[in-house]
Design a protein around this motif. Structure first.
Motif, PDB file in Angstrom:
ATOM      1  N   LEU A 128       0.836  -1.193   0.000  1.00  0.00           N
ATOM      2  CA  LEU A 128       0.000   0.000   0.000  1.00  0.00           C
ATOM      3  C   LEU A 128       0.874   1.247   0.000  1.00  0.00           C
ATOM      4  CD1 LEU A 128      -2.437  -1.202   2.809  1.00  0.00           C
ATOM      5  CD2 LEU A 128      -2.563  -1.682   0.354  1.00  0.00           C
ATOM      6  N   THR A 129       0.522   2.218  -0.830  1.00  0.00           N
ATOM      7  CA  THR A 129       1.322   3.428  -0.932  1.00  0.00           C
ATOM      8  C   THR A 129       0.442   4.610  -1.302  1.00  0.00           C
ATOM      9  OG1 THR A 129       3.308   4.371  -1.963  1.00  0.00           O
ATOM     10  CG2 THR A 129       1.837   3.079  -3.371  1.00  0.00           C
ATOM     11  N   GLY A 130       1.019   5.805  -1.263  1.00  0.00           N
ATOM     12  CA  GLY A 130       0.284   7.010  -1.630  1.00  0.00           C
ATOM     13  C   GLY A 130      -0.723   7.394  -0.563  1.00  0.00           C
TER      14      GLY A 130
ATOM     15  N   ASP B 126       3.627   1.752   2.956  1.00  0.00           N
ATOM     16  CA  ASP B 126       4.719   2.713   2.829  1.00  0.00           C
ATOM     17  C   ASP B 126       4.729   3.612   4.074  1.00  0.00           C
ATOM     18  OD1 ASP B 126       6.353   4.895   2.217  1.00  0.00           O
ATOM     19  OD2 ASP B 126       5.766   4.941   0.123  1.00  0.00           O
ATOM     20  N   PRO B 127       5.882   3.767   4.731  1.00  0.00           N
ATOM     21  CA  PRO B 127       5.939   4.599   5.945  1.00  0.00           C
ATOM     22  C   PRO B 127       5.524   6.051   5.706  1.00  0.00           C
ATOM     23  CG  PRO B 127       7.918   3.266   5.728  1.00  0.00           C
ATOM     24  CD  PRO B 127       7.168   3.111   4.441  1.00  0.00           C
TER      25      PRO B 127
ATOM     26  N   GLY C  18      -0.424   8.979  13.731  1.00  0.00           N
ATOM     27  CA  GLY C  18      -0.104  10.377  13.987  1.00  0.00           C
ATOM     28  C   GLY C  18      -0.725  11.302  12.961  1.00  0.00           C
ATOM     29  N   ASP C  19       0.073  12.300  12.511  1.00  0.00           N
ATOM     30  CA  ASP C  19      -0.477  13.274  11.572  1.00  0.00           C
ATOM     31  C   ASP C  19      -0.567  12.740  10.150  1.00  0.00           C
ATOM     32  OD1 ASP C  19       2.137  13.332  10.689  1.00  0.00           O
ATOM     33  OD2 ASP C  19       2.448  15.472  11.054  1.00  0.00           O
TER      34      ASP C  19
END
Length: 306
Positions: free
Chosen positions: A62-64, A85-86, A109-110
């Motif tokens: 998973l990304t974006g 993705d971190p 978090g944010d």
């Protein structure tokens, strides 16, 4: 100032949708139709196949912008076993926001931006997917004191890409508002249906348009409705108390006032709002919405009751 924000001419990030039922599958299909790169995942092989048939790439990386389109009780575990993705932004489509903010905000978090598109039907699952589902819908998008505005804008762009209008809110404001216009209607629909059942077979055999319209939403999955009302129990109880107070009024006055609210037709006044938290929230509180993303501001509308 504008240099610190992503502008519409920059490449749009990919979208990964977790949960490919009615909402998630419809979002993925709509984004594919809009030309956005979309991947997705669902624990149900049939839902994966249905999404793949619409052009969604099925994968567990998973990304974006990662969209969680899963039932409320599954929000905290939806990403278990998946590779994210971190740097990805995480959002959701849940119908209650404060509890999800507490749970997902503590983990991401944010990077987390809460969302809730105000659409859907009493149907569920991948068989109910409709790529036009979001067209013209309001999409509540949470803007808290610590929300990363750049990530908020990226999620807003997804909503706008599928034809929705973005309503900036806080999680608490969202839950209070949705209790009044969603949780209470589901509870009243259940009460009307149950009371009609107690009235007996004759009453049910005579039921027509008014009964159908008043009880439509309770045809939804009971687990979904239960999660909706119990997950937002405090605001829902307060909203239900307001309804009870209305029912104690003289019925002619109640009917007249309710009719006036239901048929009120305010116009729209176009506005431009800077990329500022207070200004965006003021737009939402005024009953307005964002309709277009520009470079240093957004364009939208507010009700015009003049």
């Amino acid at each position: 100032m504008t240099g610190s924000f992503p502008v519409p001419t920059m490449p749009a990030p990919p979208v990964s949708v977790v949960g490919l039922g009615q909402l998630g599958g419809s979002l993925a299909a709509a984004l594919v139709a809009a030309g956005r790169p979309v991947s997705g995942w669902d624990v149900d092989p049939a839902a994966r196949q249905a999404a793949e048939d619409t052009g969604v790439e099925i994968r567990q990386e998973l990304t974006g912008v990662v969209v969680l389109a899963v039932p409320l009780p599954a929000m905290g575990t939806a990403l278990t076993g998946l590779r994210i993705d971190p740097g990805a932004t995480v959002t959701d489509l849940g119908s209650v926001k404060a509890p999800v903010l507490a749970e997902l905000g503590a983990v991401h978090g944010d990077r987390y931006v809460g969302g809730h598109p105000m659409c859907g039907t009493e149907r569920s699952g991948h068989a109910a997917v409709d790529p036009t589902l979001f067209t013209g819908a309001r999409w509540a998008l949470c803007l808290e004191a610590d929300t990363d505005l750049r990530r908020w804008l990226r999620v807003a762009e997804i909503a706008l890409a599928v034809g929705a209008e973005v309503v900036p809110v806080t999680a608490a404001e969202h839950d209070d508002a949705v209790a009044a216009i969603s949780a209470v209607p589901h509870l009243l629909a259940a009460a009307v249906a149950a009371a009609a059942g107690q009235a007996g077979p004759l009453a049910l055999s005579l039921a027509a348009g008014s009964f159908r319209d008043a009880t439509r939403v309770i045809g939804s999955d009971p687990a979904f409705v239960t999660a909706l009302v119990t997950g937002n129990a405090g605001p829902a109880a307060a909203a239900l108390d307001r309804v009870r107070a209305q029912l104690d009024r003289p019925w002619p006055e109640l009917v007249e006032d309710g009719h006036a609210v239901r048929v009120a037709d305010a116009g729209r006044r176009t506005v431009r709002v800077p990329l500022d938290r207070a200004a965006l929230l003021a737009l939402g509180r005024a009953g307005g919405a964002v309709t277009r993303r520009l470079a240093a501001f957004v364009e939208g509308w507010v009700p015009d009751r003049a």
